[in-house]
Structures are given as C-alpha cells and as structure tokens.
Design a protein around this motif. Sequence first.
Motif, short mmCIF file in Angstrom:
data_model
loop_
_atom_site.label_atom_id
_atom_site.label_comp_id
_atom_site.label_asym_id
_atom_site.label_seq_id
_atom_site.Cartn_x
_atom_site.Cartn_y
_atom_site.Cartn_z
N UNK A 57 8.11 -15.59 -9.33
CA UNK A 57 8.62 -14.52 -8.47
C UNK A 57 8.44 -14.87 -6.99
N UNK A 58 7.45 -15.71 -6.71
CA UNK A 58 7.16 -16.10 -5.32
C UNK A 58 8.03 -17.25 -4.84
N UNK A 59 8.71 -17.92 -5.77
CA UNK A 59 9.55 -19.05 -5.42
C UNK A 59 10.70 -18.59 -4.53
N UNK A 60 10.88 -19.30 -3.44
CA UNK A 60 11.97 -18.98 -2.54
C UNK A 60 11.65 -17.96 -1.47
N UNK A 61 10.46 -17.37 -1.54
CA UNK A 61 10.07 -16.42 -0.49
C UNK A 61 9.61 -17.16 0.75
N UNK A 62 9.87 -16.58 1.89
CA UNK A 62 9.41 -17.17 3.15
C UNK A 62 7.89 -17.25 3.15
N UNK A 63 7.37 -18.26 3.83
CA UNK A 63 5.93 -18.52 3.85
C UNK A 63 5.14 -17.30 4.36
#
Length: 96
Positions: A36-42
């Motif tokens: 779910x965290x993949x692709x979220x901005x840092x």
Amino acid sequence: MHLFFECRVVGAVWNTTHLAFGLTQPGCISHMFGSCLTGLAKDVKPLVLLGAPATCWSIWLNRNDMVFGKKKTTPLQVIFEVSHWLCTWSILQKPD
C-alpha cells in the motif's frame, strides 16, 4: 481480520480515507504496511505509517465499546477518534 477490513462500519471509515486522501483501502495488515506504501511520496509515507495504526486503534476501541460497553458506534465516531489519535501521536513524528 474481519474487524479491520470487512466490517460495514470499517468499510465506511476506509471509504472516507480514500475520498479524503486518495489512499486505497487495504485488504490486510501486510498490504497496509507493505504494498500500500508503494508509489507514495517520501514525505507522505510517515503520515500513512502513523495514520494506519491510529485508524486500527480507533476501530479496536470502538469495537470494544460496542461489545463490552453495549454502546452504539458510527463511522463518524471512529473517524473523530482517528483524528484525536493523529493529533496526540503526531509528536512522535521526527521533525524535518
């Protein structure tokens, strides 16, 4: 895991999260803290890593109120409690 992902009240909470922040509803704990965290901005990941436990904790507390305290709950009550925990736990975030 019915409590956190499949319950009708919880579904409304995750739908609100999706509408407010554009985050997809997690299907399981490993998805919530993994893919779910993949692709979220840092800079967004730490917020999600704080928001997910706050949401689960609020769901758990409201479920206990329903089961053991015989209280009725609504998705709005859960969302209000999530915002409370986010404000309370925000001091745990590292400053930039």
